[in-house]
Write a protein that holds these residues in place. Structure first.
Motif, PDB file in Angstrom:
ATOM      1  N   SER A 154     -10.872   2.054  18.495  1.00 47.05           N
ATOM      2  CA  SER A 154      -9.835   1.084  18.134  1.00 47.05           C
ATOM      3  C   SER A 154      -9.727   0.943  16.622  1.00 47.05           C
ATOM      4  CB  SER A 154     -10.123  -0.270  18.782  1.00 47.05           C
ATOM      5  OG  SER A 154     -11.178  -0.949  18.138  1.00 47.05           O
ATOM      6  N   ILE A 155     -10.841   1.099  15.927  1.00 44.96           N
ATOM      7  CA  ILE A 155     -10.848   1.039  14.460  1.00 44.96           C
ATOM      8  C   ILE A 155     -10.315   2.355  13.877  1.00 44.96           C
ATOM      9  CG2 ILE A 155     -12.311   0.859  12.412  1.00 44.96           C
ATOM     10  CD1 ILE A 155     -14.230  -0.856  14.197  1.00 44.96           C
ATOM     11  N   ASP A 156     -10.928   3.453  14.286  1.00 47.07           N
ATOM     12  CA  ASP A 156     -10.580   4.754  13.706  1.00 47.07           C
ATOM     13  C   ASP A 156      -9.090   5.057  13.841  1.00 47.07           C
ATOM     14  OD1 ASP A 156     -13.154   5.282  12.923  1.00 47.07           O
ATOM     15  OD2 ASP A 156     -13.631   6.561  14.638  1.00 47.07           O
ATOM     16  N   TYR A 157      -8.568   4.933  15.037  1.00 47.06           N
ATOM     17  CA  TYR A 157      -7.185   5.363  15.254  1.00 47.06           C
ATOM     18  C   TYR A 157      -6.173   4.404  14.642  1.00 47.06           C
ATOM     19  CZ  TYR A 157      -8.866   9.184  18.088  1.00 47.06           C
ATOM     20  OH  TYR A 157      -9.486  10.351  18.500  1.00 47.06           O
ATOM     21  N   THR A 158      -6.581   3.152  14.418  1.00 51.42           N
ATOM     22  CA  THR A 158      -5.698   2.241  13.679  1.00 51.42           C
ATOM     23  C   THR A 158      -5.466   2.765  12.268  1.00 51.42           C
ATOM     24  OG1 THR A 158      -6.330   0.286  14.942  1.00 51.42           O
ATOM     25  CG2 THR A 158      -5.483  -0.084  12.710  1.00 51.42           C
ATOM     26  N   TYR A 159      -6.552   3.142  11.595  1.00 49.06           N
ATOM     27  CA  TYR A 159      -6.431   3.575  10.200  1.00 49.06           C
ATOM     28  C   TYR A 159      -5.955   5.022  10.089  1.00 49.06           C
ATOM     29  CZ  TYR A 159      -8.443  -0.898   9.201  1.00 49.06           C
ATOM     30  OH  TYR A 159      -8.640  -2.254   9.129  1.00 49.06           O
ATOM     31  N   TYR A 160      -6.259   5.834  11.070  1.00 50.22           N
ATOM     32  CA  TYR A 160      -5.707   7.191  11.080  1.00 50.22           C
ATOM     33  C   TYR A 160      -4.176   7.142  11.183  1.00 50.22           C
ATOM     34  CZ  TYR A 160     -10.487   8.827  12.184  1.00 50.22           C
ATOM     35  OH  TYR A 160     -11.831   9.104  12.173  1.00 50.22           O
ATOM     36  N   ASP A 192      -9.437   3.934   3.739  1.00 49.94           N
ATOM     37  CA  ASP A 192     -10.802   4.303   4.134  1.00 49.94           C
ATOM     38  C   ASP A 192     -11.764   3.127   3.945  1.00 49.94           C
ATOM     39  OD1 ASP A 192      -9.942   6.810   4.793  1.00 49.94           O
ATOM     40  OD2 ASP A 192     -10.656   7.780   2.961  1.00 49.94           O
ATOM     41  N   ALA A 193     -11.551   2.339   2.894  1.00 52.13           N
ATOM     42  CA  ALA A 193     -12.414   1.183   2.640  1.00 52.13           C
ATOM     43  C   ALA A 193     -12.238   0.131   3.736  1.00 52.13           C
ATOM     44  CB  ALA A 193     -12.096   0.579   1.275  1.00 52.13           C
ATOM     45  N   LEU A 194     -11.004  -0.106   4.156  1.00 51.16           N
ATOM     46  CA  LEU A 194     -10.752  -1.063   5.234  1.00 51.16           C
ATOM     47  C   LEU A 194     -11.426  -0.603   6.526  1.00 51.16           C
ATOM     48  CD1 LEU A 194      -6.953  -1.823   4.631  1.00 51.16           C
ATOM     49  CD2 LEU A 194      -8.866  -3.394   4.242  1.00 51.16           C
ATOM     50  N   ARG A 195     -11.298   0.687   6.796  1.00 47.38           N
ATOM     51  CA  ARG A 195     -11.897   1.244   8.017  1.00 47.38           C
ATOM     52  C   ARG A 195     -13.420   1.087   7.987  1.00 47.38           C
ATOM     53  NH1 ARG A 195     -13.829   6.480   8.477  1.00 47.38           N
ATOM     54  NH2 ARG A 195     -14.383   7.070  10.622  1.00 47.38           N
ATOM     55  N   LYS A 196     -14.037   1.398   6.876  1.00 50.78           N
ATOM     56  CA  LYS A 196     -15.500   1.327   6.777  1.00 50.78           C
ATOM     57  C   LYS A 196     -15.996  -0.112   6.942  1.00 50.78           C
ATOM     58  CE  LYS A 196     -15.960   5.515   3.988  1.00 50.78           C
ATOM     59  NZ  LYS A 196     -16.173   6.074   2.632  1.00 50.78           N
ATOM     60  N   ASN A 197     -15.241  -1.082   6.427  1.00 51.49           N
ATOM     61  CA  ASN A 197     -15.633  -2.489   6.594  1.00 51.49           C
ATOM     62  C   ASN A 197     -15.658  -2.872   8.066  1.00 51.49           C
ATOM     63  OD1 ASN A 197     -15.959  -2.992   3.873  1.00 51.49           O
ATOM     64  ND2 ASN A 197     -13.872  -3.749   3.577  1.00 51.49           N
ATOM     65  N   LYS A 198     -14.666  -2.431   8.812  1.00 52.89           N
ATOM     66  CA  LYS A 198     -14.607  -2.731  10.239  1.00 52.89           C
ATOM     67  C   LYS A 198     -15.751  -2.046  10.993  1.00 52.89           C
ATOM     68  CE  LYS A 198     -10.593  -5.052  10.699  1.00 52.89           C
ATOM     69  NZ  LYS A 198     -10.079  -5.016   9.331  1.00 52.89           N
ATOM     70  N   LEU A 199     -16.048  -0.815  10.618  1.00 54.84           N
ATOM     71  CA  LEU A 199     -17.131  -0.092  11.286  1.00 54.84           C
ATOM     72  C   LEU A 199     -18.484  -0.744  11.012  1.00 54.84           C
ATOM     73  CD1 LEU A 199     -16.032   3.613  10.681  1.00 54.84           C
ATOM     74  CD2 LEU A 199     -16.034   2.371  12.859  1.00 54.84           C
ATOM     75  N   TYR A 218       0.799  -1.214   0.000  1.00 51.77           N
ATOM     76  CA  TYR A 218       0.000   0.000   0.000  1.00 51.77           C
ATOM     77  C   TYR A 218       0.838   1.272   0.000  1.00 51.77           C
ATOM     78  CZ  TYR A 218      -4.413  -2.480   0.882  1.00 51.77           C
ATOM     79  OH  TYR A 218      -5.532  -3.269   0.781  1.00 51.77           O
ATOM     80  N   TYR A 219       1.941   1.294   0.739  1.00 52.02           N
ATOM     81  CA  TYR A 219       2.667   2.555   0.921  1.00 52.02           C
ATOM     82  C   TYR A 219       3.313   3.072  -0.361  1.00 52.02           C
ATOM     83  CZ  TYR A 219       2.014   2.150   5.950  1.00 52.02           C
ATOM     84  OH  TYR A 219       1.460   2.062   7.203  1.00 52.02           O
ATOM     85  N   GLU A 220       3.474   2.210  -1.338  1.00 49.79           N
ATOM     86  CA  GLU A 220       4.047   2.669  -2.603  1.00 49.79           C
ATOM     87  C   GLU A 220       3.010   3.369  -3.482  1.00 49.79           C
ATOM     88  OE1 GLU A 220       3.740  -1.506  -5.102  1.00 49.79           O
ATOM     89  OE2 GLU A 220       5.349  -1.228  -3.638  1.00 49.79           O
ATOM     90  N   LEU A 221       1.733   3.269  -3.111  1.00 50.60           N
ATOM     91  CA  LEU A 221       0.670   3.913  -3.892  1.00 50.60           C
ATOM     92  C   LEU A 221       0.721   5.425  -3.740  1.00 50.60           C
ATOM     93  CD1 LEU A 221      -2.299   1.552  -2.887  1.00 50.60           C
ATOM     94  CD2 LEU A 221      -0.940   1.462  -5.005  1.00 50.60           C
ATOM     95  N   GLU A 222       0.172   6.136  -4.725  1.00 48.77           N
ATOM     96  CA  GLU A 222       0.023   7.577  -4.591  1.00 48.77           C
ATOM     97  C   GLU A 222      -1.021   7.884  -3.522  1.00 48.77           C
ATOM     98  OE1 GLU A 222       2.003   9.945  -5.994  1.00 48.77           O
ATOM     99  OE2 GLU A 222       3.094   8.110  -6.514  1.00 48.77           O
ATOM    100  N   HIS A 258      -7.919   5.937  -0.385  1.00 45.49           N
ATOM    101  CA  HIS A 258      -9.135   5.213  -0.761  1.00 45.49           C
ATOM    102  C   HIS A 258      -9.128   3.805  -0.175  1.00 45.49           C
ATOM    103  CE1 HIS A 258     -12.554   3.910  -3.184  1.00 45.49           C
ATOM    104  NE2 HIS A 258     -11.838   2.834  -3.525  1.00 45.49           N
ATOM    105  N   LYS A 259      -7.994   3.106  -0.267  1.00 45.45           N
ATOM    106  CA  LYS A 259      -7.916   1.739   0.233  1.00 45.45           C
ATOM    107  C   LYS A 259      -8.022   1.691   1.762  1.00 45.45           C
ATOM    108  CE  LYS A 259      -5.458  -0.634  -3.471  1.00 45.45           C
ATOM    109  NZ  LYS A 259      -6.401  -1.770  -3.561  1.00 45.45           N
TER     110      LYS A 259
END
Length: 462
Positions: free
Chosen positions: A178-184, A148-155, A135-139, A145-146
């Motif tokens: 626990s979900i929000d701050y992981t992805y933040y 945010d999608a992972l976060r929304k699935n968990k929520l 993921y980190y090599e992506l712009e 986008h990726k």
């Protein structure tokens, strides 16, 4: 592993699954397969609430008269894990120390939130490997986008649990955080990981919406202080803010901070300006101080400036003694200082001091523990290599956190001279005096004087 409970334990389980009673008391019990300690210790934040000794069947029980609803953690040395408790709870846990986190199962009231937090913790471990690899090599926009999608699935999964089982407001708040701050956090470290992945000289410019979540950050939520995703986010967030605010005055070289003192002074000021909740402040200040002092162990003048500034903003820090001890320990083992007069025990059972061992010799002291077989196997292999290339040095092993019989058995099984092996019973004193971070460190001495107290056994020493 076999997760079926013994018949006697099923009666407890049935009791735990009964509806909550109108009471403030809490029942928390469990069974530990392959225990590694005699006790289970229950914590609220950094404070010990209670401890329970395992019985003959490796079971423990806590009866708490009244508690604050929220996040706790229990410790069975050397492992620990979260637990969410509310007034009136009856909760059961079973685990096998051979697969500690993977084997944990909660049953009873609030089992849903506890199993959800645990399952997410395990999922994040695998997910983080994927993010790091791909993921980190992506712009920035694609990465965002990726994530945010992972976060929304968990929520969505959390909302399903709330709908099916019902969750209190506090339980939902902690699970959501626990979900929000992981992805933040992934977003906070993205610019630095991206630059490193692509081997670029500077950080990319980001869209104004990349850090949109920052407007929702709660810097003073006392219920989240010991939630690992929240705390890890805070560390990365303040590092990011400090980097940006530091600008060119830090002396950056191709985007890398060169002046660590200046950079960490920024961190202290930003934490001081944004965080009011004392326990979180203390923990964050401690993190900055420990990391700085260990990284800049060869800059005593700068360290003095840092400590003076640290005490201005956090002189009443609950960790102040630990920090001052580390600072003084680093000062005491600078080059040309005498090696500290610490006693260790020889294979013959005789006590001898480090200066006595080093007198009239060139010595490399290295450290190991039976707690990690891979580590000590590698250490002994490395020492065997160094003996061939550094024949004018004596390599002296100091064992820590190991019972005497186990230590002797390991030494006798290794291709090493027993006369060069010693053991310390006082791990705390040894760690504080010699600043044993990390355990791969070694201390080089010539005739009782320190040459380098912060070398690494795997580096090209001398």
């Amino acid at each position: 592993m076999d997760k079926y409970l013994p018949l006697a334990f099923i009666f407890l389980l049935v009791g735990c699954n009964t509806p909550k009673k109108n009471t403030d008391s809490v029942f928390f019990a469990g069974e530990i397969v392959n225990p590694t300690d005699e006790y289970v210790v229950l914590y609220k934040g950094g404070d010990v609430l209670d401890s329970a000794k395992l019985d003959v069947n490796n079971r423990f029980t806590f009866h708490l008269n009244s508690i604050e609803d929220g996040l706790y953690h229990f410790n069975h040395a050397p492992e620990f894990q979260y637990i969410y408790l509310e007034k009136g709870d009856s909760l059961l846990v079973r685990l096998n120390t051979l697969y500690f986190d993977e084997s944990l199962v909660f049953s009873g009231t609030n089992e849903e939130i506890n199993n959800f937090l645990l399952e997410n913790f395990l999922a994040y471990e695998d997910e983080e490997k994927e993010i790091l690899a791909n993921y980190y090599e992506l712009e920035a926009d694609d990465f965002s986008h990726k994530i945010d999608a992972l976060r929304k699935n968990k929520l969505r999964a959390l909302d399903d649990i709330k709908l099916e089982f019902g969750l209190s407001e506090r339980a939902y708040e902690i699970a959501e955080a626990s979900i929000d701050y992981t992805y933040y956090r992934y977003k906070e470290i993205y610019p630095f990981k991206h630059r490193r992945k692509l081997r670029e000289d500077k950080l990319h410019d980001l869209s104004k919406d990349f850090y949109a979540y920052r407007k929702n950050i709660d810097y003073n939520n006392k219920h989240l202080i010991y939630l690992r995703p929240y705390y890890d986010f805070m560390k990365s967030h303040f590092g990011n803010l400090s980097y940006v605010n530091c600008s060119e005055s830090c002396g950056k070289n191709n985007g890398i901070i060169a002046n660590q003192l200046h950079f960490n002074q920024h961190k202290l000021k930003i934490i001081d300006s944004l965080v009011v909740e004392k326990e979180l402040r203390d923990n964050l200040f401690r993190n900055v101080a420990i990391n700085y002092l260990l990284k800049e162990h060869n800059a005593p003048d700068s360290n003095k400036i840092f400590i003076d500034e640290f005490q201005k903003v956090s002189g009443n820090n609950m960790h102040i003694q630990e920090i001052v001890t580390l600072y003084q320990g680093i000062r005491n083992i600078q080059p040309k200082n005498p090696i500290p007069h610490l006693k260790v025990t020889s294979m013959e059972g005789k006590d001898i001091s480090l200066p006595e061992i080093a007198k009239g010799k060139n010595v490399v002291f290295y450290f190991w523990s039976a707690a990690n077989k891979t580590h000590y196997d590698n250490i002994f292999k490395r020492v065997a290599e160094l003996k061939k290339t550094k024949p004018n040095f004596e390599f002296v092993g100091i064992n820590i956190r190991t019972e005497a019989d186990d230590w002797e058995a390991i030494v006798n099984s290794m291709n090493t001279e027993p006369s060069t092996q010693f053991r310390s019973d006082d791990f705390k004193k040894l760690t504080e005096t010699l600043v044993l971070y990390p355990l791969n460190k070694c201390i080089i001495a010539k005739d009782t004087l320190i040459v380098d107290a912060f070398s690494n056994i795997y580096d090209n020493i001398l």
